[in-house]
Design a protein around this motif. Structure first.
Motif, PDB file in Angstrom:
ATOM      1  N   GLY A  22      -0.354 -29.463 -10.537  1.00 25.63           N
ATOM      2  CA  GLY A  22       0.489 -30.212  -9.609  1.00 25.63           C
ATOM      3  C   GLY A  22       0.783 -31.602 -10.149  1.00 25.63           C
ATOM      4  O   GLY A  22       1.886 -32.137  -9.963  1.00 25.63           O
ATOM      5  N   LEU A  82       4.585 -33.258 -10.956  1.00 28.62           N
ATOM      6  CA  LEU A  82       5.106 -34.589 -10.603  1.00 28.62           C
ATOM      7  C   LEU A  82       5.599 -35.305 -11.847  1.00 28.62           C
ATOM      8  O   LEU A  82       6.674 -35.919 -11.855  1.00 28.62           O
ATOM      9  N   THR A  89      -2.423 -40.911   0.037  1.00 22.59           N
ATOM     10  CA  THR A  89      -2.234 -39.651  -0.666  1.00 22.59           C
ATOM     11  C   THR A  89      -3.305 -39.524  -1.733  1.00 22.59           C
ATOM     12  O   THR A  89      -4.099 -40.436  -1.959  1.00 22.59           O
ATOM     13  N   PHE A  90      -3.305 -38.365  -2.415  1.00 25.93           N
ATOM     14  CA  PHE A  90      -4.162 -38.180  -3.575  1.00 25.93           C
ATOM     15  C   PHE A  90      -3.601 -39.039  -4.716  1.00 25.93           C
ATOM     16  O   PHE A  90      -2.402 -39.250  -4.815  1.00 25.93           O
ATOM     17  N   ALA A 143      -2.788 -38.704  -7.742  1.00 26.45           N
ATOM     18  CA  ALA A 143      -1.772 -38.206  -8.682  1.00 26.45           C
ATOM     19  C   ALA A 143      -0.366 -38.702  -8.346  1.00 26.45           C
ATOM     20  O   ALA A 143       0.445 -38.948  -9.243  1.00 26.45           O
ATOM     21  N   VAL A 193       5.189 -37.624   0.394  1.00 27.46           N
ATOM     22  CA  VAL A 193       4.180 -36.567   0.289  1.00 27.46           C
ATOM     23  C   VAL A 193       4.142 -35.836   1.624  1.00 27.46           C
ATOM     24  O   VAL A 193       4.150 -36.473   2.677  1.00 27.46           O
ATOM     25  N   ASP A 203       6.473 -34.477  -2.864  1.00 24.30           N
ATOM     26  CA  ASP A 203       5.160 -34.064  -3.355  1.00 24.30           C
ATOM     27  C   ASP A 203       4.639 -33.063  -2.331  1.00 24.30           C
ATOM     28  O   ASP A 203       4.091 -33.437  -1.290  1.00 24.30           O
ATOM     29  N   ALA A 262       2.370 -30.742  -2.847  1.00 22.77           N
ATOM     30  CA  ALA A 262       1.134 -30.146  -3.379  1.00 22.77           C
ATOM     31  C   ALA A 262       0.286 -29.522  -2.279  1.00 22.77           C
ATOM     32  O   ALA A 262      -0.486 -28.601  -2.530  1.00 22.77           O
ATOM     33  N   GLN A 263       0.429 -30.034  -1.044  1.00 22.77           N
ATOM     34  CA  GLN A 263      -0.402 -29.522   0.053  1.00 22.77           C
ATOM     35  C   GLN A 263       0.407 -28.692   1.052  1.00 22.77           C
ATOM     36  O   GLN A 263      -0.145 -28.232   2.046  1.00 22.77           O
ATOM     37  N   SER A 306       1.235 -27.672  -6.113  1.00 22.88           N
ATOM     38  CA  SER A 306       0.019 -27.446  -6.892  1.00 22.88           C
ATOM     39  C   SER A 306      -0.605 -26.128  -6.481  1.00 22.88           C
ATOM     40  O   SER A 306      -0.579 -25.758  -5.304  1.00 22.88           O
ATOM     41  N   PHE A 354      -3.857 -25.614  -7.450  1.00 22.98           N
ATOM     42  CA  PHE A 354      -5.287 -25.899  -7.574  1.00 22.98           C
ATOM     43  C   PHE A 354      -6.012 -24.949  -6.604  1.00 22.98           C
ATOM     44  O   PHE A 354      -5.501 -24.690  -5.507  1.00 22.98           O
ATOM     45  N   LYS A 362      -6.021 -25.531  -2.788  1.00 21.27           N
ATOM     46  CA  LYS A 362      -4.769 -25.739  -2.040  1.00 21.27           C
ATOM     47  C   LYS A 362      -4.499 -24.478  -1.202  1.00 21.27           C
ATOM     48  O   LYS A 362      -5.065 -23.422  -1.493  1.00 21.27           O
ATOM     49  N   ASP A 408      -6.181 -24.495 -12.997  1.00 19.06           N
ATOM     50  CA  ASP A 408      -5.103 -25.419 -12.662  1.00 19.06           C
ATOM     51  C   ASP A 408      -3.760 -24.712 -12.777  1.00 19.06           C
ATOM     52  O   ASP A 408      -3.575 -23.825 -13.610  1.00 19.06           O
TER      53      ASP A 408
HETATM   54  C1  LIG Z   1      -3.626 -31.823  -5.280  1.00 23.84           C
HETATM   55  C2  LIG Z   1      -2.550 -32.832  -5.226  1.00 23.84           C
HETATM   56  C3  LIG Z   1      -1.833 -33.230  -6.371  1.00 23.84           C
HETATM   57  C4  LIG Z   1      -2.219 -32.791  -7.757  1.00 23.84           C
HETATM   58  O1  LIG Z   1      -2.311 -31.436  -7.969  1.00 23.84           O
HETATM   59  P1  LIG Z   1      -3.241 -30.875  -9.160  1.00 23.84           P
HETATM   60  O2  LIG Z   1      -2.825 -29.449  -9.274  1.00 23.84           O
HETATM   61  O3  LIG Z   1      -4.647 -31.061  -8.736  1.00 23.84           O
HETATM   62  O4  LIG Z   1      -2.916 -31.644 -10.390  1.00 23.84           O
HETATM   63  C5  LIG Z   1      -0.799 -34.114  -6.212  1.00 23.84           C
HETATM   64  N1  LIG Z   1      -0.467 -34.618  -5.015  1.00 23.84           N
HETATM   65  C6  LIG Z   1      -1.133 -34.287  -3.895  1.00 23.84           C
HETATM   66  C7  LIG Z   1      -0.698 -34.856  -2.591  1.00 23.84           C
HETATM   67  C8  LIG Z   1      -2.210 -33.395  -3.968  1.00 23.84           C
HETATM   68  O5  LIG Z   1      -2.884 -33.078  -2.848  1.00 23.84           O
END
Ligand SMILES: *Cc1c(COP(=O)(O)O)cnc(C)c1O
Length: 365
Positions: A60, A64, A85-86, A88, A131, A157, A159-160, A181, A183, A186, A193
């Motif tokens: 994820g 980005l 946010t996370f 990343a 996000v 974003d 990812a979630q 993502s 991961f 998730k 990954d």
């Molecule tokens: C998990 C996450 C990421 C990064 O994803 P990875 O696959 O772990 O690199 C980016 N942004 C948010 C909001 C996330 O929760």
């Protein structure tokens, strides 16, 4: 009764035969990089979201980075995003030499407050990156409207929030570009990954496909400097199996969230989902006074909890150079003090949910 936070092990046991067979097929084929499962998965993921293209990649975070690179964000540029946010999200902006410009969040949804975005747009702004936190899409219509007034692209974003619905459309397909993502923890995870970028912009999709393999346009021809960020074929094989079960898992996640909210009532701040969208419940996060003591109480009761996120990005050491201090984004700071996540996975039974709720209610007195 032992309550598991994400229960990935149970999920594997449930789909074991299908997953083992899918992985074995890749092993037997020896097409470990860009095997046929990659294209098949990209097609299925694109169809699932409604986006024209899915470009899979190694994480994820890379999704980005690739999106920002494809939009040519670089030194001197600014990208507007949320501090809650996370890491990343802001990290990839900084990694490309651009400046993450934070603006505060909405106190009910924890997503970026769209009303604050316009005031931080400058001639150097190159993109807006909301996000869709904890699985609930951000206010994409309002954000897209501000962006279009200034001719800026919006990168979601997501990812979630893979699978979440906003006004009839799926997350990842709510703006120019969406990044997700896979991961393991998730909502839709693989066994390592993995990530993906979504867009319906054909030219941008082609650029993204080139960027993920060293900027290659044909074998050993490089139009631009890219990165090495392919998803492994084995991960695509796992995702193809999990995607089949995903709609049913989402139903179950929604049911878990519903029960938590019913049982917890007004004793805590329960998640607020707006009427025009839903959540895929990447986290079920609540607000409580004395969060750390409550988490400790839950730990003693044998119930795992987690904190997403204890420190907003603008107060992180890696962003000290931006010159922010306490009080700059008061809503994000207040939320990060009170927020905690309860166990959330599709396999929680009613008794387990009740055990979590009752333990929490008892600790809160
Ligand atoms: C998990 C996450 C990421 C990064 O994803 P990875 O696959 O772990 O690199 C980016 N942004 C948010 C909001 C996330 O929760």
């Amino acid at each position: 009764m032992k309550v598991d936070f994400a229960n990935l092990n149970y999920q594997y046991e449930l789909y074991k035969d299908e997953i083992d067979a899918a992985i074995q097929e890749v092993l037997d084929s020896s097409q470990y990089i860009m095997g046929p499962q990659i294209g098949e998965m990209e097609k299925k993921l694109a169809d699932f979201t409604g986006a024209g293209h899915c470009i899979s990649c190694a994480s994820g975070t890379d999704a980005l980075q690739l999106a920002l690179m494809a939009l040519e964000v670089g030194p001197g540029d600014e990208v507007i995003t949320t501090p809650f946010t996370f890491i990343a999200t802001g990290e990839m902006v900084a990694h490309l030499g651009a400046k993450p410009v934070f603006t505060d969040i909405d106190e009910l949804t924890y997503n970026i407050d769209p009303g604050l975005i316009e005031s931080v747009i400058t001639p150097r702004t190159r993109a807006i990156m909301p996000v869709s936190l904890f699985g609930q899409p951000a206010d994409m219509n309002e954000i897209n409207a501000v962006a279009s007034d200034y001719g800026l692209p919006v990168i979601e974003d997501a990812a979630q929030s893979f699978g979440a619905i906003y006004r009839g459309e799926k997350s990842c397909n709510l703006s120019h570009v969406g990044c997700t993502s896979f991961f393991p923890a998730k909502p839709l995870g693989c066994y390592g990954d993995g990530g993906a970028v979504f867009t319906s912009d054909d030219a941008l999709a082609e650029k993204l496909r080139s960027l993920r393999v060293h900027g290659q346009t044909q074998r050993y021809r490089h139009a631009r400097a890219g990165i090495c960020s392919r998803m492994d074929t084995i991960q695509a094989a796992v995702l193809l199996v999990k995607l089949k079960h995903y709609p049913r898992e989402l139903e179950k996640r929604r049911r878990v969230a519903e029960l938590y909210s019913e049982q917890l009532g007004n004793a805590v701040i329960t998640p607020q989902i707006r009427d025009d969208r839903d959540s895929v419940w990447a986290q079920y996060s609540i607000g409580v006074c004395g969060r750390d003591a409550v988490c400790e109480g839950m730990r003693k009761a044998g119930i795992p909890t987690s904190v997403h996120y204890p420190m907003p990005l603008h107060l992180q050491e890696c962003f000290e150079y931006l010159g922010h201090g306490k009080g700059d984004f008061p809503v994000a700071e207040a939320v990060s003090k009170d927020i905690m996540s309860l166990p959330m996975n599709p396999f929680l039974g009613e008794e387990e949910i009740e055990l979590v709720s009752n333990s929490l209610l008892r600790i809160l007195g």
